[in-house]
Design a protein around this motif. Structure first.
Motif, PDB file in Angstrom:
ATOM      1  N   ILE A  75     -12.315  26.898  18.389  1.00 54.15           N
ATOM      2  CA  ILE A  75     -12.845  26.500  19.697  1.00 54.15           C
ATOM      3  C   ILE A  75     -11.779  25.983  20.651  1.00 54.15           C
ATOM      4  N   SER A  76     -10.543  25.968  20.209  1.00 51.39           N
ATOM      5  CA  SER A  76      -9.460  25.553  21.088  1.00 51.39           C
ATOM      6  C   SER A  76      -9.228  26.619  22.150  1.00 51.39           C
ATOM      7  N   GLU A  77      -9.092  26.187  23.392  1.00 49.79           N
ATOM      8  CA  GLU A  77      -8.855  27.127  24.493  1.00 49.79           C
ATOM      9  C   GLU A  77      -7.423  27.091  24.991  1.00 49.79           C
ATOM     10  N   ALA A  78      -6.765  25.946  24.853  1.00 50.62           N
ATOM     11  CA  ALA A  78      -5.405  25.809  25.370  1.00 50.62           C
ATOM     12  C   ALA A  78      -4.514  25.060  24.380  1.00 50.62           C
ATOM     13  N   GLY A  79      -4.771  25.243  23.093  1.00 49.19           N
ATOM     14  CA  GLY A  79      -3.960  24.610  22.070  1.00 49.19           C
ATOM     15  C   GLY A  79      -4.327  23.174  21.763  1.00 49.19           C
ATOM     16  N   GLU A  80      -5.410  22.661  22.365  1.00 46.59           N
ATOM     17  CA  GLU A  80      -5.820  21.292  22.101  1.00 46.59           C
ATOM     18  C   GLU A  80      -6.460  21.196  20.714  1.00 46.59           C
ATOM     19  N   ASP A  81      -6.369  19.998  20.127  1.00 48.04           N
ATOM     20  CA  ASP A  81      -7.012  19.727  18.849  1.00 48.04           C
ATOM     21  C   ASP A  81      -8.408  19.191  19.120  1.00 48.04           C
ATOM     22  N   ILE A  82      -9.419  19.938  18.675  1.00 48.82           N
ATOM     23  CA  ILE A  82     -10.809  19.524  18.844  1.00 48.82           C
ATOM     24  C   ILE A  82     -11.388  19.322  17.457  1.00 48.82           C
ATOM     25  N   GLY A  83     -11.822  18.098  17.180  1.00 50.44           N
ATOM     26  CA  GLY A  83     -12.345  17.833  15.854  1.00 50.44           C
ATOM     27  C   GLY A  83     -12.674  16.372  15.671  1.00 50.44           C
ATOM     28  N   MET A  84     -12.423  15.857  14.458  1.00 52.27           N
ATOM     29  CA  MET A  84     -12.782  14.483  14.156  1.00 52.27           C
ATOM     30  C   MET A  84     -11.860  13.937  13.086  1.00 52.27           C
ATOM     31  N   THR A  85     -11.826  12.614  13.010  1.00 53.89           N
ATOM     32  CA  THR A  85     -11.136  11.911  11.939  1.00 53.89           C
ATOM     33  C   THR A  85     -12.122  10.934  11.316  1.00 53.89           C
ATOM     34  N   LEU A  86     -12.241  11.000   9.992  1.00 54.57           N
ATOM     35  CA  LEU A  86     -13.164  10.152   9.249  1.00 54.57           C
ATOM     36  C   LEU A  86     -12.364   9.338   8.236  1.00 54.57           C
ATOM     37  N   THR A  87     -12.582   8.028   8.224  1.00 57.95           N
ATOM     38  CA  THR A  87     -11.971   7.167   7.211  1.00 57.95           C
ATOM     39  C   THR A  87     -13.077   6.561   6.371  1.00 57.95           C
ATOM     40  N   ARG A  88     -12.944   6.714   5.065  1.00 58.11           N
ATOM     41  CA  ARG A  88     -13.893   6.129   4.120  1.00 58.11           C
ATOM     42  C   ARG A  88     -13.140   5.177   3.201  1.00 58.11           C
ATOM     43  N   HIS A  89     -13.794   4.061   2.869  1.00 57.70           N
ATOM     44  CA  HIS A  89     -13.232   3.071   1.966  1.00 57.70           C
ATOM     45  C   HIS A  89     -14.073   3.057   0.690  1.00 57.70           C
ATOM     46  N   ARG A  90     -13.396   2.983  -0.436  1.00 55.73           N
ATOM     47  CA  ARG A  90     -14.122   2.915  -1.708  1.00 55.73           C
ATOM     48  C   ARG A  90     -15.019   1.680  -1.688  1.00 55.73           C
ATOM     49  N   GLN A  91     -16.237   1.863  -2.118  1.00 49.80           N
ATOM     50  CA  GLN A  91     -17.175   0.743  -2.176  1.00 49.80           C
ATOM     51  C   GLN A  91     -16.765  -0.186  -3.311  1.00 49.80           C
ATOM     52  N   GLU A  92     -16.847  -1.493  -3.090  1.00 49.74           N
ATOM     53  CA  GLU A  92     -16.419  -2.490  -4.094  1.00 49.74           C
ATOM     54  C   GLU A  92     -17.056  -2.258  -5.456  1.00 49.74           C
TER      55      GLU A  92
ATOM     56  N   THR B 136       0.846  -1.190   0.000  1.00 50.90           N
ATOM     57  CA  THR B 136       0.000   0.000   0.000  1.00 50.90           C
ATOM     58  C   THR B 136       0.878   1.235   0.000  1.00 50.90           C
ATOM     59  N   LEU B 137       0.509   2.208  -0.802  1.00 50.81           N
ATOM     60  CA  LEU B 137       1.170   3.507  -0.820  1.00 50.81           C
ATOM     61  C   LEU B 137       0.247   4.493  -0.111  1.00 50.81           C
ATOM     62  N   ILE B 138       0.755   5.171   0.910  1.00 51.38           N
ATOM     63  CA  ILE B 138      -0.013   6.172   1.643  1.00 51.38           C
ATOM     64  C   ILE B 138       0.560   7.533   1.291  1.00 51.38           C
ATOM     65  N   LEU B 139      -0.264   8.404   0.735  1.00 50.14           N
ATOM     66  CA  LEU B 139       0.132   9.782   0.456  1.00 50.14           C
ATOM     67  C   LEU B 139      -0.548  10.672   1.483  1.00 50.14           C
ATOM     68  N   GLU B 140       0.168  11.685   1.948  1.00 49.62           N
ATOM     69  CA  GLU B 140      -0.358  12.537   3.017  1.00 49.62           C
ATOM     70  C   GLU B 140      -0.088  14.010   2.758  1.00 49.62           C
ATOM     71  N   VAL B 141      -1.043  14.810   3.152  1.00 55.10           N
ATOM     72  CA  VAL B 141      -0.885  16.262   3.242  1.00 55.10           C
ATOM     73  C   VAL B 141      -1.453  16.638   4.605  1.00 55.10           C
ATOM     74  N   ALA B 142      -0.642  17.297   5.416  1.00 54.27           N
ATOM     75  CA  ALA B 142      -1.055  17.571   6.793  1.00 54.27           C
ATOM     76  C   ALA B 142      -1.100  19.069   7.075  1.00 54.27           C
ATOM     77  N   ASN B 143      -2.039  19.420   7.948  1.00 57.84           N
ATOM     78  CA  ASN B 143      -2.123  20.767   8.531  1.00 57.84           C
ATOM     79  C   ASN B 143      -2.391  21.879   7.527  1.00 57.84           C
ATOM     80  N   ILE B 144      -3.317  21.610   6.606  1.00 54.63           N
ATOM     81  CA  ILE B 144      -3.785  22.646   5.688  1.00 54.63           C
ATOM     82  C   ILE B 144      -4.737  23.539   6.483  1.00 54.63           C
TER      83      ILE B 144
END
Length: 128
Positions: free
Chosen positions: A107-124, A4-12
């Protein structure tokens, strides 16, 4: 086991119309978006392997910025993640997994990361 090749772009960092509460609606909110996509790699990458053997990282950035519809209010940041995933699936049939992490910076008050992570898989049925 498949490679598997994982490509990433972070912190946009980008502003998006999003939010549930009255103080959030009607104005863009700053978000920090990170994206990773999984695809099947070529059997081997040599020094002269062309870009077409992989995926352009800028496609990931585009999906999180100019690829978002202008003037559309996303109630949940989860729906932004879904839109980004769908954009990347439509761009490239080789992408089989997309993970989007979104942090709501306002909405961060003390530098914490508040949010979500979503993973989607291509449907067969959508794989080529």
């Amino acid at each position: 086991m498949n490679d598997t090749l994982i490509l990433e772009v972070a912190n946009i960092e980008t502003d998006v119309l999003t939010g549930v509460y009255s103080e959030e609606t009607g104005r863009p909110q700053p978000l920090r978006i990170s994206i990773s996509v999984a695809l099947a790699p070529d059997a081997h990458f040599t020094p002269d392997t062309p870009l077409s053997a992989s995926k352009n990282y800028m496609d990931l950035k585009f999906a999180a910025t100019r690829g978002l519809p202008v003037g559309v209010h996303f109630t949940l940041i989860e729906s932004i993640g879904d839109h980004i995933a769908e954009t990347l699936f439509l761009q490239d049939a080789r992408v089989f997994t997309v993970t989007v992490k979104i942090v709501k910076l306002a909405i961060s008050e003390a530098g914490e990361d508040i949010g979500m992570t979503l993973t989607r898989h291509r449907q067969e049925s959508a794989r080529g």
